[in-house]
Design a protein around this motif. Structure first.
Motif, PDB file in Angstrom:
ATOM      1  N   LEU A 361      -9.239 -18.988 -13.303  1.00 24.68           N
ATOM      2  CA  LEU A 361      -8.876 -18.529 -11.964  1.00 24.68           C
ATOM      3  C   LEU A 361      -8.997 -17.008 -11.918  1.00 24.68           C
ATOM      4  O   LEU A 361      -8.226 -16.295 -12.569  1.00 24.68           O
ATOM      5  N   GLU A 362      -9.974 -16.537 -11.173  1.00 28.29           N
ATOM      6  CA  GLU A 362     -10.223 -15.109 -11.039  1.00 28.29           C
ATOM      7  C   GLU A 362     -10.416 -14.769  -9.569  1.00 28.29           C
ATOM      8  O   GLU A 362     -10.753 -15.635  -8.763  1.00 28.29           O
ATOM      9  N   TYR A 363     -10.192 -13.503  -9.265  1.00 29.44           N
ATOM     10  CA  TYR A 363     -10.464 -13.020  -7.911  1.00 29.44           C
ATOM     11  C   TYR A 363     -11.535 -11.946  -7.996  1.00 29.44           C
ATOM     12  O   TYR A 363     -11.404 -10.983  -8.759  1.00 29.44           O
ATOM     13  N   ARG A 364     -12.552 -12.106  -7.185  1.00 24.15           N
ATOM     14  CA  ARG A 364     -13.618 -11.118  -7.089  1.00 24.15           C
ATOM     15  C   ARG A 364     -13.943 -10.924  -5.612  1.00 24.15           C
ATOM     16  O   ARG A 364     -14.162 -11.903  -4.888  1.00 24.15           O
ATOM     17  N   GLY A 365     -13.964  -9.709  -5.167  1.00 22.61           N
ATOM     18  CA  GLY A 365     -14.277  -9.459  -3.759  1.00 22.61           C
ATOM     19  C   GLY A 365     -14.160  -7.993  -3.425  1.00 22.61           C
ATOM     20  O   GLY A 365     -13.804  -7.158  -4.266  1.00 22.61           O
ATOM     21  N   GLN A 366     -14.445  -7.678  -2.184  1.00 18.79           N
ATOM     22  CA  GLN A 366     -14.303  -6.319  -1.692  1.00 18.79           C
ATOM     23  C   GLN A 366     -14.061  -6.352  -0.191  1.00 18.79           C
ATOM     24  O   GLN A 366     -14.383  -7.337   0.483  1.00 18.79           O
ATOM     25  N   LEU A 367     -13.477  -5.297   0.300  1.00 15.95           N
ATOM     26  CA  LEU A 367     -13.095  -5.229   1.718  1.00 15.95           C
ATOM     27  C   LEU A 367     -13.387  -3.846   2.243  1.00 15.95           C
ATOM     28  O   LEU A 367     -13.134  -2.841   1.575  1.00 15.95           O
ATOM     29  N   SER A 368     -13.925  -3.802   3.432  1.00 18.12           N
ATOM     30  CA  SER A 368     -14.206  -2.519   4.089  1.00 18.12           C
ATOM     31  C   SER A 368     -13.672  -2.592   5.519  1.00 18.12           C
ATOM     32  O   SER A 368     -13.955  -3.560   6.249  1.00 18.12           O
ATOM     33  N   THR A 369     -12.873  -1.610   5.895  1.00 16.21           N
ATOM     34  CA  THR A 369     -12.238  -1.585   7.219  1.00 16.21           C
ATOM     35  C   THR A 369     -12.512  -0.236   7.879  1.00 16.21           C
ATOM     36  O   THR A 369     -12.333   0.820   7.259  1.00 16.21           O
ATOM     37  N   THR A 370     -12.959  -0.282   9.122  1.00 15.47           N
ATOM     38  CA  THR A 370     -13.194   0.923   9.906  1.00 15.47           C
ATOM     39  C   THR A 370     -12.314   0.884  11.145  1.00 15.47           C
ATOM     40  O   THR A 370     -12.275  -0.127  11.855  1.00 15.47           O
ATOM     41  N   ALA A 371     -11.598   1.959  11.382  1.00 10.44           N
ATOM     42  CA  ALA A 371     -10.683   2.006  12.532  1.00 10.44           C
ATOM     43  C   ALA A 371     -10.973   3.245  13.367  1.00 10.44           C
ATOM     44  O   ALA A 371     -11.052   4.354  12.847  1.00 10.44           O
ATOM     45  N   LEU A 372     -11.178   3.045  14.660  1.00 13.56           N
ATOM     46  CA  LEU A 372     -11.372   4.120  15.622  1.00 13.56           C
ATOM     47  C   LEU A 372     -10.274   3.996  16.663  1.00 13.56           C
ATOM     48  O   LEU A 372     -10.142   2.966  17.322  1.00 13.56           O
ATOM     49  N   LEU A 373      -9.486   5.039  16.833  1.00 12.88           N
ATOM     50  CA  LEU A 373      -8.314   4.980  17.699  1.00 12.88           C
ATOM     51  C   LEU A 373      -8.317   6.148  18.662  1.00 12.88           C
ATOM     52  O   LEU A 373      -8.608   7.290  18.285  1.00 12.88           O
ATOM     53  N   GLN A 374      -8.010   5.838  19.926  1.00 17.65           N
ATOM     54  CA  GLN A 374      -7.815   6.883  20.926  1.00 17.65           C
ATOM     55  C   GLN A 374      -6.604   6.490  21.756  1.00 17.65           C
ATOM     56  O   GLN A 374      -6.559   5.415  22.352  1.00 17.65           O
ATOM     57  N   LYS A 375      -5.595   7.342  21.759  1.00 18.20           N
ATOM     58  CA  LYS A 375      -4.407   7.034  22.534  1.00 18.20           C
ATOM     59  C   LYS A 375      -3.846   8.305  23.167  1.00 18.20           C
ATOM     60  O   LYS A 375      -4.055   9.414  22.659  1.00 18.20           O
ATOM     61  N   SER A 376      -3.184   8.111  24.269  1.00 16.90           N
ATOM     62  CA  SER A 376      -2.605   9.236  25.001  1.00 16.90           C
ATOM     63  C   SER A 376      -1.172   8.920  25.371  1.00 16.90           C
ATOM     64  O   SER A 376      -0.769   7.757  25.446  1.00 16.90           O
TER      65      SER A 376
END
Length: 376
Positions: A361-376
Motif C-alpha cells: 500500500l503506497e501513495y503516489r501523486g501530485q497536486l497543483s492548485t491555482t487561485a485568483l482572487l479579487q474582492k472589495s
C-alpha cells in the motif's frame, strides 16, 4: 416589628460607615502604583498592537473584515501578537494550539486537521478542505495540505471560534485562522535570530524594513530557513525519514501617494524539500499487515519512530504568489480592494502507507492548485 426596625437601623449604620471609609481609602491609595494585573494588561496591549501607550481596550483586530478594537467586535476571537508567538516558541500554525484555547491541529503525511471547539473535518487527502479556514493577509489558503503556515515576520494571528460562513465562506464552519504579516515601516528596522537543536535542527530568520522615499514609499523584506533531520528510522535500510527542509522569502512595497490612500504590493515564495509528518501505523493486526507474505503482523515495529519501508518517502511542496491591496479612507468610510494570485504545487509525493518491506500500500501523486482572487 421591633426586630425589623432594629435590622433596618443596623443596615443604615453599615451603609454610612462604608460611605465614610471609601473617600479615605481612595485618598490613601491615590499615590500608590497600579496593580500588577492592570500593568500587565497595558503591556499586553502594547505587544498586541505594537503601539506604546495603548491601553487594554486598544487591541486592534480585523476579524470582521475591518479594523476595530477587540472589545468592539461581536465575534469570539483570540488575538496573539508577534511577541507572544516568540515567547511561546510558536513557529507555525500547528503550534497555535499551545496558546489558543479550544484549538486543536493534527498533521499526517502533509495534510492537516484543524478543529475549533471540537468542530472540524477528518477527511484525508490532498484534494480536501478543512472546516476551519486559513487566511493570510485576507487571502484564503485552499486545501488542507497548505493550511500549516510557517509564522515568520507576522504582526498578529487571530483565531475566530464558531461558524463564520457569512464573512469567510463555506469552509469556515468551525472557525477561521487569520494571519496578518508585518507591514513596511517609515523608519529603518532590522532583526535576525537563529535556533539550533538536536536532530540537526536549525531555524534562522531575518527581516529588514524602512523607507525608500521619505513619506512616499517604504519596503520590507524577510526570510526564514527551517530544517531538521529525520525523526524516524527505516529499519530495513537504516535511512532516516520524517525530515524537514523548508525555506521562504516575503517582500512588500507600500506607497502613500496621498494621506488617505495606501497601496501595498506584496509577494511570497516558499519551498519544502523534505517529507514532514510521515504516516506511522500503530496496529500490527490491521490491514495490510495481516496479508503480508511474511505472515500475520510481520514485519512490524512497535517503535513509533521506526518502521520498515519499501520506498523512500518524499513530499515536496512549492508555493508562490502576490497580493495588491488598495485602501482609500473617505468621509463616508474606508474602501478596500484586494487582488491576489497564488499557486501551490505538492509532489510528486511518495509515501509508504503499510510500513512493511513489501510494496502493498503506497501513495503516489501530485497536486497543483491555482487561485485568483479579487474582492472589495
Amino acid at each position: 416589628m421591633r426586630r425589623t426596625a432594629m435590622a433596618d437601623y443596623r443596615m443604615a449604620l453599615l451603609i454610612a460607615a462604608a460611605g465614610y471609609c471609601a473617600p479615605a481609602w481612595a485618598q490613601a491609595n491615590a499615590g500608590r502604583p497600579e496593580s500588577p494585573a492592570l500593568a500587565g494588561a497595558d503591556e499586553e496591549a502594547v505587544r498586541a498592537t505594537g503601539r506604546p501607550g495603548a491601553s487594554g481596550d486598544e487591541i486592534v483586530v480585523t476579524a470582521s473584515r475591518r479594523e476595530q478594537r477587540l472589545q468592539d467586535t461581536a465575534l469570539t476571537v483570540n488575538a496573539v501578537s508577534a511577541d507572544r508567538l516568540d515567547a511561546a516558541n510558536v513557529t507555525d500554525t500547528a503550534g497555535l494550539q499551545t496558546t489558543v484555547p479550544s484549538l486543536n491541529i493534527a498533521t499526517s503525511a502533509g495534510s492537516s486537521f484543524v478543529y475549533v471547539r471540537g468542530v472540524g473535518s477528518n477527511v484525508f487527502g490532498s484534494f480536501t478542505d478543512n472546516s476551519v479556514a486559513t487566511y493570510v493577509d485576507g487571502i484564503y489558503i485552499p486545501r488542507n495540505t497548505y493550511a500549516i503556515q510557517e509564522l515568520f515576520d507576522v504582526d498578529r494571528v487571530e483565531v475566530l471560534r464558531g461558524p463564520q460562513a457569512t464573512l469567510y465562506g463555506r469552509n469556515a464552519t468551525g472557525g477561521v485562522i487569520l494571519i496578518s504579516t508585518a507591514a513596511p515601516t517609515d523608519t529603518v528596522k532590522a532583526s535576525a535570530d537563529f535556533q539550533v537543536g538536536n536532530h540537526d535542527s536549525l531555524r534562522a530568520r531575518g527581516m529588514i524594513s524602512g523607507p525608500l522615499v521619505d513619506g512616499l514609499l517604504s519596503a520590507r523584506f524577510s526570510a526564514v530557513r527551517s530544517k531538521h533531520a529525520g525523526y524516524s528510522k527505516d529499519l530495513g535500510t537504516g535511512q532516516r525519514y520524517d525530515d524537514k527542509d523548508f525555506w521562504a522569502v516575503r517582500g512588500a512595497l507600500r506607497a502613500t501617494p496621498a494621506p488617505n490612500l495606501t497601496i501595498t504590493l506584496s509577494g511570497n515564495y516558499s519551498k519544502e524539500n523534505g517529507a514532514p509528518g510521515t504516516i506511522k501505523a500503530i496496529d500490527p493486526n490491521a490491514f495490510p499487515f495481516v496479508t503480508t507474505p511474511a505472515g500475520p503482523g510481520a514485519p512490524f515495529s512497535a517503535d513509533p519512530r521506526a518502521s520498515y519501508h519499501s520506498v523512500v518517502d518524499s513530499n515536496p511542496m512549492k508555493s508562490y504568489g502576490g497580493n495588491l491591496r488598495i485602501v482609500l479612507d473617505t468621509s463616508i468610510g474606508v474602501l478596500q480592494t484586494n487582488t491576489a494570485y497564488n499557486r501551490y504545487r505538492l509532489g510528486p509525493t511518495v509515501l509508504d502507507l503499510d510500513d512493511s518491506i513489501v510494496p502493498l500500500l503506497e501513495y503516489r501523486g501530485q497536486l497543483s492548485t491555482t487561485a485568483l482572487l479579487q474582492k472589495s
